[in-house]
Design an enzyme around this catalytic site. Sequence first.
Site, short mmCIF file in Angstrom:
data_model
loop_
_atom_site.label_atom_id
_atom_site.label_comp_id
_atom_site.label_asym_id
_atom_site.label_seq_id
_atom_site.Cartn_x
_atom_site.Cartn_y
_atom_site.Cartn_z
CG ASP A 151 -8.95 1.64 0.38
OD1 ASP A 151 -10.03 1.30 -0.12
OD2 ASP A 151 -8.48 1.13 1.42
CG ASP A 185 -14.42 1.28 1.29
OD1 ASP A 185 -14.73 0.09 1.48
OD2 ASP A 185 -13.24 1.67 1.18
#
Length: 206
Positions: A151, A185
């Site tokens: 991430d 995401d």
Amino acid sequence: MSLKKASLLIFIVLLIDQISKIYIKTHFVLGEDVTVFNWFRIYFIENEGMAWGTKISDFTSSISDRTAKTSLTVFRIFAIFGIGYWLYSTVKTKGHYLLTLAISLIFAGALGNIIDSVFYGVLFNDSHGQVASFLPATGGYDTLLHGKVVDMLYFPIWKGYLPEWLPFWGGKFFTFFEPVFNVADIAISTGFVMLLVFNKKVFPKD
């Protein structure tokens, strides 16, 4: 939307997702961040579990972290086959364009994160205190199915102490928006939001 166009969209999202992750993994040390704007930072973290960094083992002590990680990855693999079939069926039955678009985004995002979970453990070495290498001679940081999701997108739009009069959170330091996420995401979230917003269009009642 045709299956060809849906496949092209999936490929583009997957390509952007993986290029961004590989770049971060091979150029950043874990925890390193770069400020782009006051409200946007590139911040490298790795997610070992589900959404918001939770793990299956957080909910039960009868399962180890490694077993939980393997179970989660296997579940994701089965889920991606289910989403893929849903996409194929929607295209073949000439489902609504927005439904095909939403499923394509969800599929692309899910597949992007699955690649991390399945392969990154053997493709890269550890990022703690060093920049990771791709296919290191000493081997990866873990085994197959035990990779961590990369991430890097962080939007701390506002930080400060909440008013004292607010119940529960009053006087506490708060950051909006706190989660760190990736392109996959975004694709998944966009797809789900589309299904919610355009629910009546994509799932018409007979």
